[in-house]
Write a protein that holds these residues in place. Structure first.
Motif, short mmCIF file in Angstrom:
data_model
loop_
_atom_site.label_atom_id
_atom_site.label_comp_id
_atom_site.label_asym_id
_atom_site.label_seq_id
_atom_site.Cartn_x
_atom_site.Cartn_y
_atom_site.Cartn_z
N GLU A 1 -6.77 0.44 -14.68
CA GLU A 1 -7.37 -0.09 -14.34
C GLU A 1 -6.91 -1.63 -13.50
OE1 GLU A 1 -10.26 -3.87 -16.65
OE2 GLU A 1 -9.69 -2.06 -17.72
N LEU B 1 -5.85 0.31 -10.05
CA LEU B 1 -6.87 0.04 -9.96
C LEU B 1 -7.98 -1.33 -8.44
CD1 LEU B 1 -9.29 3.26 -11.17
CD2 LEU B 1 -8.18 2.97 -9.04
N ALA B 2 -7.23 -2.44 -9.66
CA ALA B 2 -7.80 -3.83 -9.22
C ALA B 2 -6.99 -4.29 -7.94
CB ALA B 2 -7.82 -4.58 -9.93
N LYS C 1 -7.27 -2.71 0.08
CA LYS C 1 -8.67 -2.65 0.45
C LYS C 1 -9.73 -4.03 1.03
CE LYS C 1 -12.99 0.18 0.41
NZ LYS C 1 -14.27 0.56 -0.91
N ASP C 2 -9.83 -4.78 0.80
CA ASP C 2 -10.43 -6.16 1.59
C ASP C 2 -9.90 -6.86 1.98
OD1 ASP C 2 -13.05 -4.97 -0.75
OD2 ASP C 2 -12.19 -6.62 -1.77
N SER D 1 0.63 -1.53 0.68
CA SER D 1 0.39 0.14 -0.06
C SER D 1 0.74 1.30 -0.05
CB SER D 1 -0.91 -0.45 1.20
OG SER D 1 -0.50 -0.73 2.70
N SER E 1 -9.99 -4.81 5.12
CA SER E 1 -11.54 -5.36 5.36
C SER E 1 -11.69 -6.47 6.09
CB SER E 1 -12.11 -4.65 4.41
OG SER E 1 -13.98 -5.15 5.19
N MET F 1 -5.81 -2.13 -5.78
CA MET F 1 -5.55 -1.45 -4.08
C MET F 1 -7.21 -1.88 -3.77
SD MET F 1 -5.67 2.56 -5.95
CE MET F 1 -4.04 3.91 -6.55
N GLN F 2 -8.19 -2.29 -4.75
CA GLN F 2 -9.25 -2.66 -4.00
C GLN F 2 -8.90 -3.99 -3.24
OE1 GLN F 2 -12.52 -1.73 -3.82
NE2 GLN F 2 -12.91 -3.12 -3.56
#
Length: 108
Positions: A63, A66-67, A73-74, A24, A77, A69-70
């Motif tokens: 793209e 962003l994938a 993030k998941d 990150s 979480s 980063m997602q």
């Protein structure tokens, strides 16, 4: 100005090439560099065709970035949810009791 756009392109390409191992912090540094470039572009500087092409190439990596980063993030979480669940389970057994009382947990 050209140097910073080229630097952004090089750093973006490096991060994308090492995306499986990117942390990150790497993505955050890239985002900060992108913000710096955007702020300089908003001042109204004239951008050459070569610079425009570099910016389009940088946009082509969005793209994939962003994938990643997602995904990070998941993962974060899920880690937070696990910590919260552990905290709730621990609180059940650590409630404040009178010092002279007993708590017996019988499982059937």
């Amino acid at each position: 100005m050209e140097d910073i756009i080229f630097e952004l392109y090089v750093k973006t390409k490096q991060v994308v090439e090492q995306l499986d191992h990117a942390e990150s912090d790497d993505l955050l540094a890239l985002i900060e560099l992108r913000e710096n470039v955007i702020n300089q572009l908003e001042t109204g500087l004239i951008v050459s065709e070569e610079q425009k092409q570099l910016l389009r190439d940088i946009g082509g990596f969005d793209e994939v970035l962003l994938a990643k980063m997602q995904l990070l993030k998941d993962e974060a979480s899920q880690g937070l949810n696990k910590l919260n669940n552990n905290r709730l389970q621990k609180q059940v057994y650590e409630q404040a009791y009178a010092s002279e009382s007993y708590f017996i947990d019988r499982r059937e």
